[in-house]
Write a protein that holds these residues in place. Sequence first.
Motif, PDB file in Angstrom:
ATOM      1  N   GLU A  23    -111.582 -96.203  41.545  1.00  0.00           N
ATOM      2  CA  GLU A  23    -112.121 -97.546  41.594  1.00  0.00           C
ATOM      3  C   GLU A  23    -111.288 -98.428  40.682  1.00  0.00           C
ATOM      4  OE1 GLU A  23    -115.081 -99.439  42.691  1.00  0.00           O
ATOM      5  OE2 GLU A  23    -114.597 -98.030  44.275  1.00  0.00           O
ATOM      6  N   PRO A  24    -111.119 -99.699  41.042  1.00  0.00           N
ATOM      7  CA  PRO A  24    -110.450-100.610  40.106  1.00  0.00           C
ATOM      8  C   PRO A  24    -111.165-100.624  38.752  1.00  0.00           C
ATOM      9  CG  PRO A  24    -110.719-101.661  42.236  1.00  0.00           C
ATOM     10  CD  PRO A  24    -111.443-100.350  42.308  1.00  0.00           C
ATOM     11  N   ALA A  25    -112.496-100.472  38.798  1.00  0.00           N
ATOM     12  CA  ALA A  25    -113.256-100.491  37.550  1.00  0.00           C
ATOM     13  C   ALA A  25    -112.771 -99.402  36.597  1.00  0.00           C
ATOM     14  CB  ALA A  25    -114.744-100.318  37.840  1.00  0.00           C
ATOM     15  N   ALA A  26    -112.396 -98.247  37.163  1.00  0.00           N
ATOM     16  CA  ALA A  26    -111.932 -97.146  36.321  1.00  0.00           C
ATOM     17  C   ALA A  26    -110.613 -97.500  35.648  1.00  0.00           C
ATOM     18  CB  ALA A  26    -111.769 -95.885  37.171  1.00  0.00           C
ATOM     19  N   ASN A  41    -117.554-112.880  47.228  1.00  0.00           N
ATOM     20  CA  ASN A  41    -116.312-112.195  47.644  1.00  0.00           C
ATOM     21  C   ASN A  41    -116.338-110.741  47.175  1.00  0.00           C
ATOM     22  OD1 ASN A  41    -113.730-111.336  48.213  1.00  0.00           O
ATOM     23  ND2 ASN A  41    -112.756-113.234  47.554  1.00  0.00           N
ATOM     24  N   PRO A  42    -116.874-109.859  48.030  1.00  0.00           N
ATOM     25  CA  PRO A  42    -117.021-108.455  47.616  1.00  0.00           C
ATOM     26  C   PRO A  42    -115.677-107.792  47.301  1.00  0.00           C
ATOM     27  CG  PRO A  42    -117.882-108.802  49.854  1.00  0.00           C
ATOM     28  CD  PRO A  42    -117.405-110.126  49.363  1.00  0.00           C
ATOM     29  N   VAL A  43    -114.647-108.129  48.072  1.00  0.00           N
ATOM     30  CA  VAL A  43    -113.344-107.480  47.863  1.00  0.00           C
ATOM     31  C   VAL A  43    -112.773-107.885  46.502  1.00  0.00           C
ATOM     32  CG1 VAL A  43    -111.015-107.251  48.745  1.00  0.00           C
ATOM     33  CG2 VAL A  43    -112.920-107.441  50.333  1.00  0.00           C
ATOM     34  N   ALA A  44    -112.781-109.183  46.244  1.00  0.00           N
ATOM     35  CA  ALA A  44    -112.241-109.667  44.973  1.00  0.00           C
ATOM     36  C   ALA A  44    -113.057-109.122  43.802  1.00  0.00           C
ATOM     37  CB  ALA A  44    -112.236-111.193  44.943  1.00  0.00           C
ATOM     38  N   SER A  45    -114.369-109.020  43.977  1.00  0.00           N
ATOM     39  CA  SER A  45    -115.211-108.517  42.891  1.00  0.00           C
ATOM     40  C   SER A  45    -114.846-107.079  42.551  1.00  0.00           C
ATOM     41  CB  SER A  45    -116.689-108.566  43.289  1.00  0.00           C
ATOM     42  OG  SER A  45    -117.037-109.849  43.671  1.00  0.00           O
ATOM     43  N   ARG A  46    -114.633-106.285  43.591  1.00  0.00           N
ATOM     44  CA  ARG A  46    -114.286-104.887  43.362  1.00  0.00           C
ATOM     45  C   ARG A  46    -112.959-104.811  42.620  1.00  0.00           C
ATOM     46  NH1 ARG A  46    -111.142-101.328  46.624  1.00  0.00           N
ATOM     47  NH2 ARG A  46    -111.352 -99.211  45.818  1.00  0.00           N
ATOM     48  N   ILE A  47    -111.983-105.596  43.052  1.00  0.00           N
ATOM     49  CA  ILE A  47    -110.677-105.559  42.407  1.00  0.00           C
ATOM     50  C   ILE A  47    -110.778-106.043  40.968  1.00  0.00           C
ATOM     51  CG2 ILE A  47    -108.366-106.620  42.459  1.00  0.00           C
ATOM     52  CD1 ILE A  47    -108.491-106.440  45.475  1.00  0.00           C
ATOM     53  N   ALA A  48    -111.691-106.979  40.716  1.00  0.00           N
ATOM     54  CA  ALA A  48    -111.857-107.480  39.348  1.00  0.00           C
ATOM     55  C   ALA A  48    -112.578-106.466  38.467  1.00  0.00           C
ATOM     56  CB  ALA A  48    -112.612-108.798  39.364  1.00  0.00           C
ATOM     57  N   CYS A  52    -136.703 -94.675  50.016  1.00  0.00           N
ATOM     58  CA  CYS A  52    -136.415 -95.474  51.219  1.00  0.00           C
ATOM     59  C   CYS A  52    -135.320 -96.499  50.911  1.00  0.00           C
ATOM     60  CB  CYS A  52    -137.666 -96.212  51.695  1.00  0.00           C
ATOM     61  SG  CYS A  52    -138.916 -95.138  52.386  1.00  0.00           S
ATOM     62  N   GLY A  53    -135.458 -97.156  49.745  1.00  0.00           N
ATOM     63  CA  GLY A  53    -134.460 -98.156  49.350  1.00  0.00           C
ATOM     64  C   GLY A  53    -133.094 -97.526  49.167  1.00  0.00           C
ATOM     65  N   ILE A  54    -133.072 -96.333  48.539  1.00  0.00           N
ATOM     66  CA  ILE A  54    -131.793 -95.646  48.321  1.00  0.00           C
ATOM     67  C   ILE A  54    -131.166 -95.256  49.656  1.00  0.00           C
ATOM     68  CG2 ILE A  54    -130.758 -93.533  47.381  1.00  0.00           C
ATOM     69  CD1 ILE A  54    -132.810 -93.758  45.073  1.00  0.00           C
ATOM     70  N   TRP A  55    -132.008 -94.828  50.573  1.00  0.00           N
ATOM     71  CA  TRP A  55    -131.530 -94.496  51.928  1.00  0.00           C
ATOM     72  C   TRP A  55    -130.833 -95.708  52.564  1.00  0.00           C
ATOM     73  CZ3 TRP A  55    -130.686 -91.154  55.844  1.00  0.00           C
ATOM     74  CH2 TRP A  55    -130.738 -91.641  57.161  1.00  0.00           C
ATOM     75  N   ASN A  56    -131.510 -96.870  52.499  1.00  0.00           N
ATOM     76  CA  ASN A  56    -130.897 -98.095  53.039  1.00  0.00           C
ATOM     77  C   ASN A  56    -129.577 -98.387  52.357  1.00  0.00           C
ATOM     78  OD1 ASN A  56    -132.845 -98.863  54.914  1.00  0.00           O
ATOM     79  ND2 ASN A  56    -134.109 -99.855  53.351  1.00  0.00           N
ATOM     80  N   GLY A  57    -129.599 -98.310  51.032  1.00  0.00           N
ATOM     81  CA  GLY A  57    -128.400 -98.626  50.261  1.00  0.00           C
ATOM     82  C   GLY A  57    -127.268 -97.669  50.597  1.00  0.00           C
ATOM     83  N   ALA A  58    -127.619 -96.388  50.765  1.00  0.00           N
ATOM     84  CA  ALA A  58    -126.580 -95.397  51.064  1.00  0.00           C
ATOM     85  C   ALA A  58    -125.956 -95.676  52.431  1.00  0.00           C
ATOM     86  CB  ALA A  58    -127.165 -93.992  51.029  1.00  0.00           C
ATOM     87  N   PRO A  67    -122.215 -99.246  43.393  1.00  0.00           N
ATOM     88  CA  PRO A  67    -123.467 -98.838  42.748  1.00  0.00           C
ATOM     89  C   PRO A  67    -124.449 -99.987  42.555  1.00  0.00           C
ATOM     90  CG  PRO A  67    -121.564 -98.461  41.300  1.00  0.00           C
ATOM     91  CD  PRO A  67    -121.026 -98.862  42.618  1.00  0.00           C
ATOM     92  N   ILE A  68    -123.923-101.175  42.261  1.00  0.00           N
ATOM     93  CA  ILE A  68    -124.839-102.311  42.062  1.00  0.00           C
ATOM     94  C   ILE A  68    -125.577-102.602  43.367  1.00  0.00           C
ATOM     95  CG2 ILE A  68    -124.950-104.809  41.655  1.00  0.00           C
ATOM     96  CD1 ILE A  68    -122.756-104.483  39.577  1.00  0.00           C
ATOM     97  N   THR A  69    -124.838-102.649  44.477  1.00  0.00           N
ATOM     98  CA  THR A  69    -125.473-102.940  45.758  1.00  0.00           C
ATOM     99  C   THR A  69    -126.509-101.860  46.108  1.00  0.00           C
ATOM    100  OG1 THR A  69    -123.382-103.911  46.438  1.00  0.00           O
ATOM    101  CG2 THR A  69    -124.987-103.524  48.155  1.00  0.00           C
ATOM    102  N   LEU A  70    -126.154-100.603  45.855  1.00  0.00           N
ATOM    103  CA  LEU A  70    -127.103 -99.515  46.119  1.00  0.00           C
ATOM    104  C   LEU A  70    -128.387 -99.732  45.314  1.00  0.00           C
ATOM    105  CD1 LEU A  70    -127.338 -96.628  47.514  1.00  0.00           C
ATOM    106  CD2 LEU A  70    -126.812 -95.732  45.256  1.00  0.00           C
ATOM    107  N   CYS A  71    -128.230-100.091  44.042  1.00  0.00           N
ATOM    108  CA  CYS A  71    -129.402-100.318  43.185  1.00  0.00           C
ATOM    109  C   CYS A  71    -130.250-101.472  43.709  1.00  0.00           C
ATOM    110  CB  CYS A  71    -128.973-100.613  41.756  1.00  0.00           C
ATOM    111  SG  CYS A  71    -128.378 -99.163  40.901  1.00  0.00           S
ATOM    112  N   LEU A  72    -129.592-102.502  44.262  1.00  0.00           N
ATOM    113  CA  LEU A  72    -130.365-103.644  44.755  1.00  0.00           C
ATOM    114  C   LEU A  72    -131.236-103.229  45.934  1.00  0.00           C
ATOM    115  CD1 LEU A  72    -127.721-106.508  44.532  1.00  0.00           C
ATOM    116  CD2 LEU A  72    -129.535-105.938  42.929  1.00  0.00           C
TER     117      LEU A  72
END
Lengths: 334, 516
Positions: B334-337, A199-206, A109-115, A212-217
Amino acid sequence: MKSLFRHSLAWPAVTLILLLGLNAVMNPGFLALAWRDGHLYGSLVDILNRAAPLALVSAGMTLVIAARGLDISVGAVVAISAAVAAVIIGPTGNLGFAIAGALGVALLCGIWNGALVVGVGMQPIIATLILMVAGRGVAQLITGGQILTVYYAPYDFIGNGYLLGLPFAALLAGAVIVLLHVLLSVTPLGLFIRAIGINPVASRIAGVRAQPITLCLYAFGGLMAGLAGLIISSNVKSADANNAGQLLELDAILAVTLGGTALTGGKFSLAGTVLGALIIQTLTSTIYSLGVPPEVNLVFKAALIFLVMLLQSPDFRATFKRLPVRPPGAEKTS
Amino acid sequence: MATGDRRPVLEARGIVHAYSGKPALDGVDFCLRAGEVHALMGQNGAGKSTLIKVLTGVEPLQTGSIILDGAAIRPASTLDAQQSGISTVYQEVNLCPNLSVAENIFAGRQPRKPWARGGGIDWKQLNARALELLARLDVDIDVRRELGGYSVALQQMVAIARAIDISAKVLILDEPTSSLDSGEVAQLFQALRKLRDRGTAILFVTHFLDQVYEICERITVLRNGKLVGEYPASELDHAALVSAMVGRAVSNDFTPAARVAAESSQTPAVLSARGVQRQGGVSRVNLEIRPGEILGFAGLLGSGRTEVARLLCGLDSPDDGEIRLKGVAVTMHEPAAAIAQGVSFCPEERKTEGIVDQLSIRDNIVLSLQARLGLWRKLSPQHRREITDRLAKQLDVRAASLDMPIGELSGGNQQKCLIARALAIEPCLVVLDEPTRGIDVAGKQEIMSLLIKLAAEGMAVVFISAEVEELLRVSSRIVVMRDREQVGELPGGCSEDQVYALIAAPAASAPAGNAA
């Protein structure tokens, strides 16, 4: 003393102590603890025990909210988990299988939400609304529309048993939360979650693997709801698709907020959430012990929560502090 | 010169301003005269923004006096300042992109139909007046269309039109050109000259020195919250201005170490791209970047510079083509890659794509490194401290403490932290998109020196900048982009004219809707 009050956990703690104090005044036996038949008894132990499912669900919710999400399906997942456990344990009597099945389904159920949130890109509140509504239906399907009763002593232990003199459910919740805390302190997970929340955008760029982390949460949130479902159904010896975990998501969000986690994401406190869950459970106990008539029960609870929220608000406390002492010439504020 | 005896419109005397006890302005005098364009210069943190905030009512006047047309004023809010005749246009256009151009100009002040009190906007008059106002700035566009459909430069013009319609006495422009390309800057300056000739006093804040000399008659320099002096532009040359701003002599010369290192084209490429393209992004990019090389990217805003960088760093994935890292074909979704492979990126949009503003400076600097190490290898507190101390020192990050939230730093210092983050992973290739934007002169020099040093140590650097002069100073080779296509490559040491010739193709010179 002043710096102590500036700690982020200070006001949730003060609130809890005030509530406990109120109970102690109304009911002199409230704080009493007794050792009987190798078990610890008392209202405080009872609160700990009853707060366990909420604390678990709230812990999962804390991380989801910290990463800018929200999961309003946890109540429904509790019902699904309870239903799966009851359906498996009834005919088979296989405890391990029942627990694994319930937790597995909750995890799904959690994975479904995350997806839905991460993969499809839906707004968290809408994505989890789907399971919130559909989940109760799924639970009904599993139970065949019946309230399934479970009379199986080993299963009973989860919600009603005692270990080392303490309620097993409370110990279980405590252990899970301590483990989670350890995980957050020995790994950089906390940093990543805060970064994603701010800041999700900046985090991704960093280079933070935000998706995957959000999905796991979300998956973890589902798992926690599943665990809560086991405790709740074991405690009442039944699985009720309609009422198990009813409105638990709102209590969990409230507990998270009371504990000082920002609903906008980024800032979170696991310890604060535990205090928040204890505050809510104490409130519920207070209402019962004061003998509030059932018809005004909810109104009374709402009023108490309103007071608690005011006490928690720094802005409110600031106005309150300023009112009585206004030194002359202080009207020229910046 | 002649401007000396012009009538002062706006004067500030002995302005002292402190933020929670920390002084930001210390006894600053300032005088703006009618019909002049006056530059306010200073490094990041010199107090320019604070002075403007005090003059425009964003910050209350603490000590000192502001005199407008001979009468002391105390603007309590921006509205108050506007009503008394001081209008401001900020760096980021703060208009509503979803409203029409005309609606934006007259928002809150729409002309009403005489027979319909309290309702009935007179659209005919609204649009006609907007058209007329913009004509005064030599802009001829459809004022009924949504503002968001126009370029930033035109939006800037609309903001100015709005400002001068409210009041044409004093116009304050806070870094209006930082997101404009050279053609757009010329258009803006033409408009400013017209306003100036009609008697508007214009205060102009910028980091671009050439623009100061192009349009300003006077320069006021601030340093560390204090007034350094007011000079006629003709009497203060480039070097003297920089010295006044930084308080010491600054060398403009660079040893082209990068060029030397890059001569050895035998070394295998760190990264090569073959026919890389992306729908709606760029088409057919072919690149090779070798260790020790600084590859410059030139082109107008929107020419595809950033899009190429995004493809190289895994922010977007290409539809077609091949990217090889050290000879091995890679797919980076991904930037991570990319970071795992040692390619780090420093984005142009500092606020939205760069900083994580409530996290500490240290957390921001180690974020990429920690993400690369993964969940199970957490940096020890000592290691984290060492890395952040070293990088903050290397990049001269100025902060009261590295444990304070990065959001509290000035823009230039935030930029340095982001470069520090990109370097923390010890990359083999670092891609810097406009790393010098919004940074003061001394800071720019430091960053460029650092790039040369990194390249000399064997790192490959991609340097994207709108300033051709900067590119020429450090690049070993310059790739020129136009209309989302790679139009050519020039060797380091070529002339500015050669670069501009490639950048400005006939087809790209006139953005739609601009009148000459």
